[in-house]
Design a protein around this motif. Sequence first.
Motif, PDB file in Angstrom:
ATOM      1  N   LEU A  72      14.776  -8.779  23.423  1.00 16.07           N
ATOM      2  CA  LEU A  72      13.351  -8.839  23.117  1.00 16.07           C
ATOM      3  C   LEU A  72      12.736 -10.154  23.588  1.00 16.07           C
ATOM      4  O   LEU A  72      11.562 -10.194  23.960  1.00 16.07           O
ATOM      5  CB  LEU A  72      13.121  -8.665  21.618  1.00 16.07           C
ATOM      6  CG  LEU A  72      13.259  -7.249  21.077  1.00 16.07           C
ATOM      7  CD1 LEU A  72      13.095  -7.261  19.559  1.00 16.07           C
ATOM      8  CD2 LEU A  72      12.265  -6.327  21.713  1.00 16.07           C
ATOM      9  N   ILE A  73      13.527 -11.238  23.579  1.00 16.78           N
ATOM     10  CA  ILE A  73      13.033 -12.525  24.085  1.00 16.78           C
ATOM     11  C   ILE A  73      12.697 -12.404  25.567  1.00 16.78           C
ATOM     12  O   ILE A  73      11.631 -12.828  26.025  1.00 16.78           O
ATOM     13  CB  ILE A  73      14.071 -13.645  23.854  1.00 16.78           C
ATOM     14  CG1 ILE A  73      14.321 -13.852  22.376  1.00 16.78           C
ATOM     15  CG2 ILE A  73      13.620 -14.935  24.514  1.00 16.78           C
ATOM     16  CD1 ILE A  73      15.475 -14.772  22.081  1.00 16.78           C
ATOM     17  N   ASP A  74      13.591 -11.780  26.316  1.00 17.33           N
ATOM     18  CA  ASP A  74      13.376 -11.605  27.751  1.00 17.33           C
ATOM     19  C   ASP A  74      12.193 -10.687  28.025  1.00 17.33           C
ATOM     20  O   ASP A  74      11.368 -10.966  28.901  1.00 17.33           O
ATOM     21  CB  ASP A  74      14.643 -11.040  28.388  1.00 17.33           C
ATOM     22  CG  ASP A  74      14.696 -11.269  29.874  1.00 17.33           C
ATOM     23  OD1 ASP A  74      14.110 -12.263  30.337  1.00 17.33           O
ATOM     24  OD2 ASP A  74      15.322 -10.457  30.574  1.00 17.33           O
ATOM     25  N   SER A  75      12.088  -9.601  27.282  1.00 12.84           N
ATOM     26  CA  SER A  75      10.965  -8.688  27.504  1.00 12.84           C
ATOM     27  C   SER A  75       9.643  -9.324  27.094  1.00 12.84           C
ATOM     28  O   SER A  75       8.605  -9.036  27.689  1.00 12.84           O
ATOM     29  CB  SER A  75      11.186  -7.370  26.765  1.00 12.84           C
ATOM     30  OG  SER A  75      11.265  -7.600  25.382  1.00 12.84           O
ATOM     31  N   ALA A  76       9.653 -10.190  26.085  1.00 12.31           N
ATOM     32  CA  ALA A  76       8.423 -10.884  25.697  1.00 12.31           C
ATOM     33  C   ALA A  76       7.981 -11.854  26.794  1.00 12.31           C
ATOM     34  O   ALA A  76       6.784 -12.002  27.061  1.00 12.31           O
ATOM     35  CB  ALA A  76       8.626 -11.634  24.393  1.00 12.31           C
ATOM     36  N   PHE A  77       8.952 -12.517  27.437  1.00 15.53           N
ATOM     37  CA  PHE A  77       8.619 -13.454  28.516  1.00 15.53           C
ATOM     38  C   PHE A  77       7.943 -12.725  29.670  1.00 15.53           C
ATOM     39  O   PHE A  77       6.897 -13.145  30.169  1.00 15.53           O
ATOM     40  CB  PHE A  77       9.890 -14.164  28.996  1.00 15.53           C
ATOM     41  CG  PHE A  77       9.645 -15.123  30.115  1.00 15.53           C
ATOM     42  CD1 PHE A  77       9.144 -16.391  29.864  1.00 15.53           C
ATOM     43  CD2 PHE A  77       9.908 -14.767  31.423  1.00 15.53           C
ATOM     44  CE1 PHE A  77       8.907 -17.281  30.894  1.00 15.53           C
ATOM     45  CE2 PHE A  77       9.677 -15.649  32.461  1.00 15.53           C
ATOM     46  CZ  PHE A  77       9.181 -16.907  32.192  1.00 15.53           C
TER      47      PHE A  77
ATOM     48  N   PHE B 233       1.937  -9.021  31.921  1.00 13.09           N
ATOM     49  CA  PHE B 233       1.068  -7.855  31.788  1.00 13.09           C
ATOM     50  C   PHE B 233      -0.064  -8.119  30.803  1.00 13.09           C
ATOM     51  O   PHE B 233      -1.186  -7.667  31.004  1.00 13.09           O
ATOM     52  CB  PHE B 233       1.879  -6.629  31.365  1.00 13.09           C
ATOM     53  CG  PHE B 233       2.834  -6.180  32.422  1.00 13.09           C
ATOM     54  CD1 PHE B 233       2.372  -5.576  33.578  1.00 13.09           C
ATOM     55  CD2 PHE B 233       4.190  -6.370  32.268  1.00 13.09           C
ATOM     56  CE1 PHE B 233       3.249  -5.167  34.565  1.00 13.09           C
ATOM     57  CE2 PHE B 233       5.083  -5.957  33.246  1.00 13.09           C
ATOM     58  CZ  PHE B 233       4.604  -5.359  34.399  1.00 13.09           C
ATOM     59  N   ILE B 234       0.222  -8.853  29.756  1.00 15.25           N
ATOM     60  CA  ILE B 234      -0.827  -9.211  28.807  1.00 15.25           C
ATOM     61  C   ILE B 234      -1.860 -10.114  29.487  1.00 15.25           C
ATOM     62  O   ILE B 234      -3.066  -9.941  29.302  1.00 15.25           O
ATOM     63  CB  ILE B 234      -0.232  -9.882  27.557  1.00 15.25           C
ATOM     64  CG1 ILE B 234       0.592  -8.864  26.773  1.00 15.25           C
ATOM     65  CG2 ILE B 234      -1.316 -10.478  26.673  1.00 15.25           C
ATOM     66  CD1 ILE B 234       1.420  -9.467  25.660  1.00 15.25           C
TER      67      ILE B 234
ATOM     68  N   ILE C 218      -8.474  -8.716  33.429  1.00 19.23           N
ATOM     69  CA  ILE C 218      -9.303  -7.541  33.707  1.00 19.23           C
ATOM     70  C   ILE C 218     -10.371  -7.400  32.623  1.00 19.23           C
ATOM     71  O   ILE C 218     -11.531  -7.118  32.914  1.00 19.23           O
ATOM     72  CB  ILE C 218      -8.436  -6.283  33.807  1.00 19.23           C
ATOM     73  CG1 ILE C 218      -7.560  -6.349  35.055  1.00 19.23           C
ATOM     74  CG2 ILE C 218      -9.299  -5.019  33.839  1.00 19.23           C
ATOM     75  CD1 ILE C 218      -6.493  -5.292  35.123  1.00 19.23           C
ATOM     76  N   PHE C 219      -9.980  -7.594  31.377  1.00 20.55           N
ATOM     77  CA  PHE C 219     -10.914  -7.442  30.262  1.00 20.55           C
ATOM     78  C   PHE C 219     -12.041  -8.467  30.342  1.00 20.55           C
ATOM     79  O   PHE C 219     -13.213  -8.130  30.193  1.00 20.55           O
ATOM     80  CB  PHE C 219     -10.172  -7.564  28.931  1.00 20.55           C
ATOM     81  CG  PHE C 219     -11.073  -7.487  27.736  1.00 20.55           C
ATOM     82  CD1 PHE C 219     -11.618  -6.293  27.327  1.00 20.55           C
ATOM     83  CD2 PHE C 219     -11.387  -8.636  27.025  1.00 20.55           C
ATOM     84  CE1 PHE C 219     -12.454  -6.218  26.234  1.00 20.55           C
ATOM     85  CE2 PHE C 219     -12.226  -8.582  25.929  1.00 20.55           C
ATOM     86  CZ  PHE C 219     -12.762  -7.377  25.522  1.00 20.55           C
ATOM     87  N   PHE C 220     -11.709  -9.734  30.564  1.00 20.66           N
ATOM     88  CA  PHE C 220     -12.736 -10.749  30.581  1.00 20.66           C
ATOM     89  C   PHE C 220     -13.589 -10.699  31.841  1.00 20.66           C
ATOM     90  O   PHE C 220     -14.729 -11.146  31.845  1.00 20.66           O
ATOM     91  CB  PHE C 220     -12.123 -12.144  30.408  1.00 20.66           C
ATOM     92  CG  PHE C 220     -11.656 -12.397  29.009  1.00 20.66           C
ATOM     93  CD1 PHE C 220     -12.545 -12.353  27.955  1.00 20.66           C
ATOM     94  CD2 PHE C 220     -10.326 -12.667  28.751  1.00 20.66           C
ATOM     95  CE1 PHE C 220     -12.119 -12.580  26.665  1.00 20.66           C
ATOM     96  CE2 PHE C 220      -9.894 -12.904  27.456  1.00 20.66           C
ATOM     97  CZ  PHE C 220     -10.790 -12.847  26.422  1.00 20.66           C
TER      98      PHE C 220
END
Length: 88
Positions: free
Chosen positions: A66-71, A76-77, A83-85
Motif C-alpha cells: 500500500l505504501i508503494d501504491s500510495a506513492f 494520478f491524484i 484537470i479539476f483546477f
Amino acid sequence: MYIPLKYEAFKSHIFNKIYFMSKSGSSSFIAIVTVFFFWGFFAASNGIFIPFCKTHFNLTQFQSQLIDSAFYGAYFIGLYCCIFFRCS
C-alpha cells in the motif's frame, strides 16, 4: 554580392533569438535536470524505504505494498487536481 536589407534584418533577428535562447536555456536545463534527479532519487528510494517500514512497523506484505501504491497513486491524484483546477 548584394544582400537585401530585409534579409539582413531577418538574419539579425534569428541570430539574436538563438543567442538569447542559448544564454537563458542553460539555467532552464539545469533546473529540469535537478528536478528529474530528485524525482528519480525518491522513486528509487522506495525500494529501500518499504522494507525498512515493513520491519520497523511490523507490516504485512499487503500493507507494505500500500505504501508503494500510495506513492505512485499520488501521480494520478495530482493529474486529477490539475484537470479539476484548470476547468474551474
